[in-house]
Scaffold this active site. Structure first.
Site, PDB file in Angstrom:
ATOM      1  N   LYS A   1       0.839  -1.200   0.000  1.00 34.97           N
ATOM      2  CA  LYS A   1       0.000   0.000   0.000  1.00 34.97           C
ATOM      3  C   LYS A   1       0.876   1.253   0.000  1.00 34.97           C
ATOM      4  CE  LYS A   1      -0.266  -0.125   5.075  1.00 34.97           C
ATOM      5  NZ  LYS A   1      -1.110  -0.539   6.226  1.00 34.97           N
TER       6      LYS A   1
ATOM      7  N   TYR B   1      14.616  30.327   7.037  1.00 37.53           N
ATOM      8  CA  TYR B   1      13.480  31.145   7.464  1.00 37.53           C
ATOM      9  C   TYR B   1      13.400  31.297   8.981  1.00 37.53           C
ATOM     10  CZ  TYR B   1      11.689  30.468   2.709  1.00 37.53           C
ATOM     11  OH  TYR B   1      11.521  30.444   1.359  1.00 37.53           O
TER      12      TYR B   1
END
Ligand SMILES: *Cc1c(COP(=O)(O)O)cnc(C)c1O
Length: 379
Positions: free
Chosen positions: A40, A273
């Site tokens: 999956k 940042y």
């Protein structure tokens, strides 16, 4: 996984020989038990189709996925063996698509029994189902007080469905001695007894995922569902490494990049940042062109990468496309390789270490590696 984009910038290298040898090792430790390899979520980020092929090459009989469309993609890629898809929602067109393609369906609701039976009648083909019982987890499957009704309901639809399996999922497979494992074992046995009393005797009974497959052979029944261990990542620290029975397990995914630039900065220069980091002294900063858009966790704290044979700290915030490494006075130049994580064999960080830095599990680290990061297959 489409592998477009520059492998120079960065890539996830998937070693399919590790996938095969991990599976062979686990299967050898459970000789009388079938294996289902769980692919999956694009095989936990490793690429569903290549991993499925490697699993079949290793002698695995079953593939497991969550979504019907994940099973359809495997059929479209040419896989012809047994596949189980277990996460259905009402009205999902994938239900009919799976019946058409001979994909088994995990059914854990009475609406799903009706819908699967109805779709099967319309297509003139019996649907193969695995009935899901909830033995503690609280996710899919019917709880104990509904078992008799659920099984009788399935029985009543036997013109349209064939009950191939009964299954449940463990809540604490990564903690071998957790009392829930014994409770769930007893519950599952009881569900099988109720099923037998309702006239159901399915061929495949399954309960265990990777953690239990490695540590609790008493929970294996007919089949174990092997997800994370396929990829060489631990289900949890109590399982390994060191691995039970000295199993040779190795991580299949390595993530690497090429350093885009290097600069010398004075003490006090910031990084990224918010300027959450400033250089304590003159140093060199290397720019790694991978970011959270590629799956690098923005929230990791104290993360390290491997460059030129040693570890260096990630400094400042991980941005969307890039992050910064403090390489000190090392003579590292643009173009040098930075290993984000790998097998750990040479000293590079592992997915488990990134998981610890990001307060998560290794599953999330490998699975989140993004579609923008090209995959390259070796082995
Ligand atoms: C994801 C999943 C697995 C695989 O679990 P691992 O811990 O990765 O082995 C098995 N069964 C079900 C139902 C799952 O959802």
């Amino acid at each position: 996984m489409t592998t477009t984009g520059s492998h120079e910038r960065g890539e996830a290298v998937i070693d399919l020989s590790a996938v095969r040898s991990n599976l062979r090792a686990v299967m050898a430790s459970l000789p009388d038990v079938q294996a289902m390899v769980v692919v999956k979520a694009d095989a936990y980020g490793h690429g569903a189709v290549p991993v499925a092929r490697a699993a079949r090459d290793a002698g695995v009989s079953w593939l497991g996925v969550a979504l019907p469309e994940e099973a359809v993609a495997l059929r479209d890629a040419g896989d012809t063996g047994p596949i189980l898809a277990w996460l259905l929602v009402p009205g999902d067109p994938g239900i009919a698509a799976c019946i058409d393609r001979g994909v088994d369906l995990g059914v854990g609701s009475s609406w799903a029994l009706d819908e699967v039976a109805e779709a099967a009648r319309r297509r003139g083909r019996k649907a193969r189902v695995h009935l899901e019982v909830d033995t503690a987890l609280g996710r899919g499957g019917r709880p104990a007080h509904e078992w008799a009704d659920f099984f009788q309901h399935a029985r009543a639809l036997d013109d349209a469905i064939e009950v191939v399996g009964i299954w449940s999922h463990l809540a604490c497979a990564d903690e071998p001695s957790h009392p829930a494992n014994d409770t769930q074992l007893a519950g599952f046995q009881q569900a099988l007894d109720v099923a037998a009393a309702c006239g159901l005797n399915p061929q495949v009974r399954h309960l265990a995922s990777s953690g239990a497959a490695l540590s609790r052979p008493d929970l294996a029944f007919d089949l174990v569902r092997l997800g994370i261990i396929t990829y060489g990542v631990t289900p949890g620290p109590q399982i390994g490494p060191p691995w039970p029975h000295d199993l040779a397990i190795s991580p299949a995914m390595s993530v690497r990049a090429r350093i885009a630039s290097v600069k010398r900065v004075p003490a006090g220069h910031g990084a990224s940042y918010g300027l959450t980091w400033t250089a304590p002294h003159e140093t060199s900063l290397a720019l790694v062109p991978l970011g959270y858009a590629d799956g690098i966790p923005r929230t990791a704290r104290g993360a390290q990468v491997w460059i030129a044979g040693r570890r260096f700290p990630v400094v400042g915030r991980v941005a969307m496309d890039q992050f910064i490494v403090d390489i000190g006075d090392e003579p590292i130049e643009a173009g040098a390789e930075a290993v984000v994580f790998g097998t750990g064999a040479s000293g590079e960080p592992t997915a488990e270490e990134w998981a610890a830095w990001d307060d998560t599990i290794g599953y999330e680290i490998v699975t989140r590696m993004g579609a923008r990061l090209p995959r390259r297959y070796i082995g």
